[in-house]
Design a protein around this motif. Structure first.
Motif, PDB file in Angstrom:
ATOM      1  N   UNK A 435       0.861  -1.217  -0.191  1.00 18.58           N
ATOM      2  CA  UNK A 435       0.011   0.043  -0.131  1.00 18.58           C
ATOM      3  C   UNK A 435       0.697   1.133   0.009  1.00 18.58           C
ATOM      4  N   UNK A 436       2.015   1.244  -0.028  1.00 16.94           N
ATOM      5  CA  UNK A 436       3.026   2.460   0.033  1.00 16.94           C
ATOM      6  C   UNK A 436       2.840   3.236  -1.301  1.00 16.94           C
ATOM      7  N   UNK A 437       2.552   4.540  -0.887  1.00 19.26           N
ATOM      8  CA  UNK A 437       2.113   5.368  -2.060  1.00 19.26           C
ATOM      9  C   UNK A 437       3.322   6.024  -2.480  1.00 19.26           C
ATOM     10  N   UNK A 446      12.395   9.713   7.471  1.00 14.46           N
ATOM     11  CA  UNK A 446      12.262  10.464   8.599  1.00 14.46           C
ATOM     12  C   UNK A 446      12.166   9.799   9.797  1.00 14.46           C
ATOM     13  N   UNK A 447      11.997  10.329  11.142  1.00 11.45           N
ATOM     14  CA  UNK A 447      11.717   9.762  12.351  1.00 11.45           C
ATOM     15  C   UNK A 447      10.805   9.658  12.831  1.00 11.45           C
ATOM     16  N   UNK A 488       2.715  11.578  13.006  1.00 10.92           N
ATOM     17  CA  UNK A 488       3.788  12.545  13.093  1.00 10.92           C
ATOM     18  C   UNK A 488       5.452  11.873  12.627  1.00 10.92           C
ATOM     19  N   UNK A 489       6.018  12.711  11.874  1.00 12.07           N
ATOM     20  CA  UNK A 489       7.388  12.649  11.634  1.00 12.07           C
ATOM     21  C   UNK A 489       8.371  13.700  12.044  1.00 12.07           C
ATOM     22  N   UNK A 490       9.486  13.346  12.189  1.00 10.55           N
ATOM     23  CA  UNK A 490      10.593  14.640  12.203  1.00 10.55           C
ATOM     24  C   UNK A 490      11.846  14.400  11.705  1.00 10.55           C
ATOM     25  N   UNK A 513      13.033   4.759  11.796  1.00  6.53           N
ATOM     26  CA  UNK A 513      13.420   5.447  10.444  1.00  6.53           C
ATOM     27  C   UNK A 513      12.360   5.023   9.640  1.00  6.53           C
ATOM     28  N   UNK A 514      11.659   5.860   8.899  1.00  8.25           N
ATOM     29  CA  UNK A 514      10.563   5.546   7.941  1.00  8.25           C
ATOM     30  C   UNK A 514      10.823   6.182   6.868  1.00  8.25           C
ATOM     31  N   UNK A 515      10.555   5.324   5.565  1.00  9.41           N
ATOM     32  CA  UNK A 515      10.494   6.319   4.134  1.00  9.41           C
ATOM     33  C   UNK A 515       9.064   6.613   4.054  1.00  9.41           C
TER      34      UNK A 515
END
Length: 563
Positions: A435-437, A446-447, A488-490, A513-515
């Motif tokens: 499902x990743x767009x 991002x963290x 939320x990511x930072x 750590x997310x793409x």
């Protein structure tokens, strides 16, 4: 040998044939005896498989034997088929069953299979007549098969369309000797408007460690499954001539090689593994200990004494109480909170009436829900093994080589902070793979952080939007962040540390750590907690950090994504 029968001897039988040392003609003759007398052919060992017919037990592969033992499927010789037909009746199979487990049986091969098989995809195709061909035998004139079809590349303007919803029936992985060049060959099957469709695709990457696009440099569209198998086999046999050698697994740096269905298939294969590495086992035990320890400190009863129905009722009461608090109905709030503590008995219940309390209790409900769902995967075992806990998380977890490309990439994200990295692990979930767009673009690393006790839930069901109240009770939660109800990511470690509480086990903190596919990101300088999705024309929002040159309400930079 012929038989004249008026009854279907093999009626209601589904038979798998393993006749690798017979000629094509002999194999076709034996299978016809079954299909012409009421039987059906299958190509994987499953619950529907009645028995397996072999010409030689020693030719059964390790995977085939494992499936036979799993489903307790009888194995017989070719003579069983002939004897049944001579007598005109399906004979008691126990009298003809071959031993596949005794010490006298040939030993299992120690070499691992080069090719992968998606049993569900092949099973779905078993009604197609072309798949009655024995795929283990050399095809007739296979060397000429490629001459029958055009070989496309993904850059061809007239590349035929193919359904996005396809299965990978077979795959092979290759790597070039002394090089980081890799390729994956896939036989794909899809249900189209005119019936089953097939495609053989080669995905290639000249340097798996480089940030370059995967190429589909060979795409073939055989009209039948028989021809698709021949094309696949021909290409598989031709690749070693160009220096490409088969591998049994995908290189760590080549996670984007191949199709999304293949990556999901590989993930499912990892989840069925019976052995964990030491680092993964320690990590899984840490997650489990943190989650259960957190609940043990709060709840008066073991979590397995609660039910999902209790949790749903408590969530509804908490959200009603939240609304009543805003309306100033304090007596009603106290009554509802008392009911919550009856459903979820606490060691030290608190009656401090503020929105923070209700937010904490809603998060507690989510943690209980996660643990109960994960416990179902371990059959509510009081002492599940590390492997059982790992499988219950329903995601792949692998330790990353220290000093490798991925480890260095994580270190570069944290280079401006004073944190010490103890371990980097790669996590993959099948749902996100599908499902990743990525088509939104603007993909950034991002963290995201949270308490260690929450990671059992995060890994088992993914990151959730705070829509519990809306989805289950039709009432909005009032604890949305400064950018509304998003995830939320930072890019700031100092910001994430505010949300990553030290674990009770060893004091370490967990950071993801997310793409993230941000797409068209709208920059905001003022807080807007009413957002439930990105404004029209945008895919995400970003809080712009206040500086001496920029006026903003935000002290730190955040990104909120609604998916």
């Amino acid at each position: 040998m012929t038989y004249e029968l008026s009854m279907a001897v093999f009626d209601n039988c589904t038979v798998l044939f393993e006749l690798k040392n017979l000629s094509f003609k002999a194999k076709r003759s034996v299978t016809s005896l079954v299909t012409e007398n009421g039987g059906k052919l299958c190509f994987v060992v499953n619950k529907q498989c009645s028995f397996v017919v072999v010409s030689d037990v020693s030719h059964l592969s390790t995977n085939r034997l494992r499936s036979i033992q799993k489903y307790q499927t009888p194995v017989v010789g070719v003579e069983y088929v002939h004897t049944c037909l001579r007598r005109g009746v399906l004979l008691l199979i126990e009298d003809y069953k071959l031993d596949t487990s005794s010490p006298s049986s040939p030993s299992l091969p120690h070499t691992l299979p080069v090719q992968g098989f998606n049993h569900q995809a092949l099973a779905a195709d078993r009604a197609v007549a072309e798949l009655s061909v024995d795929e283990s035998l050399p095809p007739e004139k296979s060397g000429d098969i490629l001459g029958k079809f055009r070989i496309y590349t993904e850059w061809d303007e007239d590349l035929p369309a193919y359904p996005d919803d396809f299965s990978v029936a077979k795959y092979s992985i290759f790597q070039k000797n002394g090089s980081s060049a890799c390729c994956v060959l896939e036989l794909q099957s899809a249900k189209g408007e005119k019936g089953q469709q097939y495609r053989v695709v080669r995905y290639r990457k000249d340097d798996v460690g480089a940030n370059e696009t995967v190429e589909r440099d060979m795409v073939v569209f055989p009209p039948t499954s028989e021809e698709a198998v021949e094309v696949y086999r021909t290409l598989t046999e031709s690749l070693p001539a160009s220096g490409l050698q088969p591998r049994i697994d995908m290189p760590q740096q080549a996670r984007d090689l191949g199709s999304a269905p293949l990556r999901q298939l590989l993930l499912e294969e990892k989840l069925s593994a019976g052995v964990l590495s030491h680092d993964v086992g320690v990590f899984v035990e840490l997650l489990w200990t943190e989650a259960l320890g957190c609940l043990g400190n709060i709840l008066q009863v073991p979590v397995n004494k609660l039910s999902l129905n209790d949790v749903s009722r408590a969530e509804g009461l908490l959200i009603q109480a939240q609304r009543n608090l805003l309306e100033g109905q304090h007596m009603e709030v106290a009554r509802l909170l008392f009911e919550v503590y009856t459903l979820l008995p606490h060691r030290m219940p608190t009656m401090t009436l503020n929105t923070k309390l209700f937010s904490q209790k809603l998060d507690l409900c989510q943690l209980i829900r996660d643990i109960l769902n994960v416990s179902e995967m371990t059959l509510r075992s009081p002492t599940p093994s590390s492997v059982g806990k790992f499988r219950a998380l329903r995601c792949s977890i692998e330790a990353v080589d220290h000093g490798g490309p991925e480890s260095r990439a994580v270190a570069s994200l944290l280079r401006d902070s004073a944190v010490q990295i103890h371990q980097v692990l790669r996590v993959s979930r099948a749902v996100e793979l599908q499902t990743f767009k990525g088509q939104l673009g603007n993909i950034k690393s991002l963290l995201h952080s949270s308490s260690a006790s929450n990671f059992v839930g995060i890994l088992s069901r993914g990151l959730l939007l705070p829509y519990v109240g809306v989805e289950h009770h039709g009432i909005d939660r009032t604890d949305a962040g400064s950018l509304g109800s998003g995830i939320y990511f930072s890019d700031s470690m100092s910001t994430c540390l505010k949300y990553a509480k030290p674990s009770a086990t060893d004091g370490s903190r967990l950071l993801m750590v997310c793409d993230v596919a941000l797409g068209d990101c709208m920059e905001l300088h003022r807080k807007d907690p009413t957002l439930t999705r990105a404004p029209e024309g945008h895919d995400s929002v970003r809080a712009v950090r206040r500086t001496s040159f920029i006026q903003s309400e935000f002290e730190v930079g955040l990104r909120s994504v609604s998916v």
